[in-house]
Design a protein around this motif. Structure first.
Motif, PDB file in Angstrom:
ATOM      1  N   UNK A 231       0.830  -1.206   0.000  1.00  0.00           N
ATOM      2  CA  UNK A 231       0.000   0.000   0.000  1.00  0.00           C
ATOM      3  C   UNK A 231       0.862   1.253   0.000  1.00  0.00           C
ATOM      4  N   UNK A 232       0.410   2.260  -0.760  1.00  0.00           N
ATOM      5  CA  UNK A 232       1.219   3.490  -0.805  1.00  0.00           C
ATOM      6  C   UNK A 232       0.500   4.678  -0.177  1.00  0.00           C
ATOM      7  N   UNK A 233      -0.833   4.702  -0.218  1.00  0.00           N
ATOM      8  CA  UNK A 233      -1.544   5.889   0.274  1.00  0.00           C
ATOM      9  C   UNK A 233      -2.934   5.506   0.777  1.00  0.00           C
ATOM     10  N   UNK A 234      -3.385   6.167   1.848  1.00  0.00           N
ATOM     11  CA  UNK A 234      -4.698   5.831   2.439  1.00  0.00           C
ATOM     12  C   UNK A 234      -5.463   7.111   2.749  1.00  0.00           C
ATOM     13  N   UNK A 235      -6.739   7.114   2.385  1.00  0.00           N
ATOM     14  CA  UNK A 235      -7.641   8.190   2.822  1.00  0.00           C
ATOM     15  C   UNK A 235      -8.817   7.528   3.524  1.00  0.00           C
ATOM     16  N   UNK A 236      -9.189   8.033   4.694  1.00  0.00           N
ATOM     17  CA  UNK A 236     -10.226   7.319   5.455  1.00  0.00           C
ATOM     18  C   UNK A 236     -11.190   8.264   6.173  1.00  0.00           C
ATOM     19  N   UNK A 237     -12.369   7.716   6.432  1.00  0.00           N
ATOM     20  CA  UNK A 237     -13.340   8.332   7.335  1.00  0.00           C
ATOM     21  C   UNK A 237     -13.667   7.318   8.424  1.00  0.00           C
ATOM     22  N   UNK A 238     -14.084   7.807   9.586  1.00  0.00           N
ATOM     23  CA  UNK A 238     -14.497   6.892  10.649  1.00  0.00           C
ATOM     24  C   UNK A 238     -15.184   7.671  11.747  1.00  0.00           C
ATOM     25  N   UNK A 239     -16.000   6.965  12.512  1.00  0.00           N
ATOM     26  CA  UNK A 239     -16.691   7.648  13.606  1.00  0.00           C
ATOM     27  C   UNK A 239     -17.102   6.640  14.666  1.00  0.00           C
ATOM     28  N   UNK A 240     -17.485   7.161  15.837  1.00  0.00           N
ATOM     29  CA  UNK A 240     -18.025   6.333  16.919  1.00  0.00           C
ATOM     30  C   UNK A 240     -19.454   6.823  17.143  1.00  0.00           C
ATOM     31  N   UNK A 241     -20.434   6.033  16.708  1.00  0.00           N
ATOM     32  CA  UNK A 241     -21.821   6.522  16.709  1.00  0.00           C
ATOM     33  C   UNK A 241     -22.799   5.594  17.405  1.00  0.00           C
ATOM     34  N   UNK A 304     -17.489   2.748  12.995  1.00  0.00           N
ATOM     35  CA  UNK A 304     -17.693   2.616  11.538  1.00  0.00           C
ATOM     36  C   UNK A 304     -16.434   3.137  10.851  1.00  0.00           C
ATOM     37  N   UNK A 305     -15.984   2.407   9.860  1.00  0.00           N
ATOM     38  CA  UNK A 305     -14.708   2.717   9.229  1.00  0.00           C
ATOM     39  C   UNK A 305     -14.785   2.506   7.719  1.00  0.00           C
ATOM     40  N   UNK A 306     -14.249   3.461   7.007  1.00  0.00           N
ATOM     41  CA  UNK A 306     -14.272   3.363   5.548  1.00  0.00           C
ATOM     42  C   UNK A 306     -12.987   3.974   4.998  1.00  0.00           C
ATOM     43  N   UNK A 307     -12.336   3.268   4.071  1.00  0.00           N
ATOM     44  CA  UNK A 307     -11.048   3.771   3.565  1.00  0.00           C
ATOM     45  C   UNK A 307     -10.894   3.517   2.078  1.00  0.00           C
ATOM     46  N   UNK A 308     -10.117   4.372   1.468  1.00  0.00           N
ATOM     47  CA  UNK A 308      -9.643   4.112   0.112  1.00  0.00           C
ATOM     48  C   UNK A 308      -8.146   3.904   0.206  1.00  0.00           C
ATOM     49  N   UNK A 309      -7.683   2.850  -0.413  1.00  0.00           N
ATOM     50  CA  UNK A 309      -6.260   2.510  -0.337  1.00  0.00           C
ATOM     51  C   UNK A 309      -5.720   2.448  -1.755  1.00  0.00           C
ATOM     52  N   UNK A 310      -4.594   3.132  -1.959  1.00  0.00           N
ATOM     53  CA  UNK A 310      -3.952   3.045  -3.273  1.00  0.00           C
ATOM     54  C   UNK A 310      -2.694   2.215  -3.105  1.00  0.00           C
ATOM     55  N   UNK A 311      -2.476   1.291  -4.009  1.00  0.00           N
ATOM     56  CA  UNK A 311      -1.301   0.426  -3.935  1.00  0.00           C
ATOM     57  C   UNK A 311      -0.196   0.927  -4.858  1.00  0.00           C
ATOM     58  N   UNK A 312       1.031   0.476  -4.553  1.00  0.00           N
ATOM     59  CA  UNK A 312       2.183   0.893  -5.366  1.00  0.00           C
ATOM     60  C   UNK A 312       2.040   0.413  -6.810  1.00  0.00           C
ATOM     61  N   UNK A 313       1.256  -0.657  -7.045  1.00  0.00           N
ATOM     62  CA  UNK A 313       1.039  -1.130  -8.425  1.00  0.00           C
ATOM     63  C   UNK A 313      -0.213  -0.506  -9.058  1.00  0.00           C
ATOM     64  N   UNK A 314      -0.727   0.565  -8.413  1.00  0.00           N
ATOM     65  CA  UNK A 314      -1.862   1.367  -8.923  1.00  0.00           C
ATOM     66  C   UNK A 314      -3.234   0.755  -8.665  1.00  0.00           C
ATOM     67  N   UNK A 315      -3.305  -0.443  -8.096  1.00  0.00           N
ATOM     68  CA  UNK A 315      -4.618  -1.000  -7.733  1.00  0.00           C
ATOM     69  C   UNK A 315      -5.237  -0.080  -6.674  1.00  0.00           C
TER      70      UNK A 315
END
Ligand code: NAD
Length: 464
Positions: A231-241, A304-315
């Motif tokens: 993995x190269x980069x992560x953007x995430x949201x999360x909360x305690x609800x 609740x957790x949600x993320x976008x992950x970008x990999x070094x191979x662009x996946x």
């Protein structure tokens, strides 16, 4: 040192090596057994890494020491495991007195680094439960200790070893959908298993690093291994609800609560023999309440957790983790240049059987020899063609059959090359937690976090 022990120690390094190469035949059974010490005699330490080792591998290994900060649980743990060795509240004393070949770490997550680092410094191979650790500073300290040591570190990633997860790996490795470009991966914890994390130390950030790390490390490890990149980069949201201070009421713990009759989560731990003997009977030593209130104010992790992950191979990956789902299960789909793969387990609407949600996690943790096996589909849908439904074996206990296979690999056949590369070492342990740590930092800072900025590790396009 006898031949078999030397072979084990050589082979263990192959298990953690990125590419395992077969060296030579490997057999145990000579005079001297592998000396094993374990720290953390809780549920995982006494069952999977304790009793199961005694039951299954006593011909090749022996426990030489057990340690835990709770002296009373430690004595109970020794009996449950069936070990004949001395016990130590003082970890350093155990290591000096017993001089083990292998240290197994099954304490709470925030303390793993202490024992991993000391074990490596004291000249011992170390096997740690997931997660490797809970933050980037501790991760860097482990990386440095491992570099200085001639010894090896294994991370107990069991999910990779389940036949269903392995079949997905095989299909991706064989390029059945061409070049992989994106993945959707969603994991649903039910109101029994999900809630259990909020009842105890896992609900506190400084103990478990949140479920982004404690739980999702399994999922991120699967992703890294399936995608075969880092993995190269992560953007995430999360909360305690839902849990923690969101609850409508709270008490000291379930047993003493005034809200028993109105709380859907009420659980009488004293009716569960094993939990009573493992936790309740030793509370007087350390105040560890296994049936703590999941609405207590000091819960500070995300539910609740949600993320976008970008990999070094662009996946690119869309990932989510839900902790109060009516059912426990997961879904994954892979998009490739030649088609799409879809897989899922335990989605009740897709199965013709009624699934007991309360019993699911217990069944997953079970280490019985009798394996419950059934067939589940994986859908392979190539472009311009009709879809194919592949029927794949699914084992229901011991984490989908992953538990037993992981231990057999470590203790019985570490020298045999695994075509799927399922053995996990320090880099795998680090890369999986770094996604979760990056997700936490992303939520805190409101921006994408680069994995390369967290520790000295630079993500590789191809896991080697
Ligand atoms: N791979 C899996 O599927 C899986 C499943 C369950 C647990 N685990 C891992 O196993 C580890 C233990 O989890 P558990 O559910 O058994 O927890 P637990 O709370 O049942 O046990 C933890 C034990 O560690 C002891 N401990 C805590 N701090 C210590 C310290 N500083 N020194 C010595 N002992 C200490 C506690 O007294 C307790 O006995 C965790 O890291 C968890 O992530 C992995």
């Amino acid at each position: 040192m006898t031949t078999s022990r030397r072979k084990f120690l050589t082979s263990i390094s192959m298990l953690t090596a990125t590419t395992a190469l077969p060296l030579h035949a490997f057999s145990f059974g000579t005079k001297k057994k592998l000396k094993v010490a374990l720290v953390g005699t809780g549920i995982r330490g006494t069952t999977f890494w304790g009793k199961r080792l005694v039951d299954e591998y006593s011909d090749i290994l022996e426990f030489v020491g057990l340690s835990d900060i709770n002296p009373s649980r430690l004595e109970y743990g020794k009996k449950f495991i069936g070990a004949k060795c001395p016990t130590f509240v003082d970890f350093d004393e155990m290591m000096k007195t017993t001089d083990p070949d292998l240290l197994i770490v099954t304490t709470k997550d925030s303390t793993h680094h202490e024992f991993i680092i000391k074990g490596l410094e004291m000249g011992c191979d170390v096997l740690t439960e997931k997660p490797l650790t809970i933050d980037e500073t501790k991760c860097q300290a482990i990386l440095e200790a491992e570099k200085k040591s001639s010894k090896n570190l294994i991370v107990g990633f069991n999910y990779r070893w389940s036949p269903y997860a392995t079949e997905i790996k095989k299909l991706l490795k064989d390029k059945s959908i061409g070049k992989l470009v994106s993945v959707d991966f969603h994991w649903y914890l039910n109101t029994y298993h999900g809630a259990s994390y909020f009842r105890r130390w896992h609900g506190e950030m400084n103990s478990g690093g949140s479920l982004w790390v404690h739980k999702a490390t399994h999922h991120f490890d699967l992703l890294n291994w399936w995608i075969n990149s880092e993995p190269s980069e992560v953007f995430a949201y999360g909360d305690l609800e839902f849990y923690g201070s969101n609850g409508p009421f709270r008490g000291k713990n379930c047993r003493s609560c005034d809200h028993k009759s109105e709380c859907n989560f009420y659980w009488d731990i004293t009716k569960d023999k094993r939990s009573k003997e493992l936790y309740v009977d030793h509370e007087h030593e350390d105040g560890y309440l296994r049936d703590n209130c999941l609405f207590r104010e000091n819960i500070d992790i995300y539910d609740k957790m949600s993320a976008q992950i970008k990999y070094a191979n662009k996946v690119v990956v869309n990932y989510s983790l839900t902790t109060y789902s009516p059912f426990e299960g997961w879904r994954v789909s892979f998009n490739g240049t030649k088609g799409r793969l879809e897989a899922w387990l335990d989605i009740p609407y897709n199965e013709n059987i009624k699934i007991d949600q309360a019993e699911m996690h217990t069944r997953e943790m079970e280490q019985t020899k009798e394996m419950k096996v059934d067939k589940q589909p994986i859908i392979l849908h190539n472009l311009w063609k009709d879809h194919e439904t592949l029927s794949v074996n699914v084992e229901r206990n011991g984490h989908g059959g992953g538990d037993g296979r992981l231990q057999d690999k470590i203790f019985k056949t570490p020298e045999i090359e695994d075509e799927f590369g399922r053995g996990a070492g320090i880099r795998d342990g680090a890369m999986s937690i770094l996604i979760g740590i990056a997700a936490r930092r992303s939520i805190e800072q409101g921006k994408a976090i680069k994995i390369a900025n967290l520790t000295e590790l630079t993500p590789k396009v191809k896991r080697s």
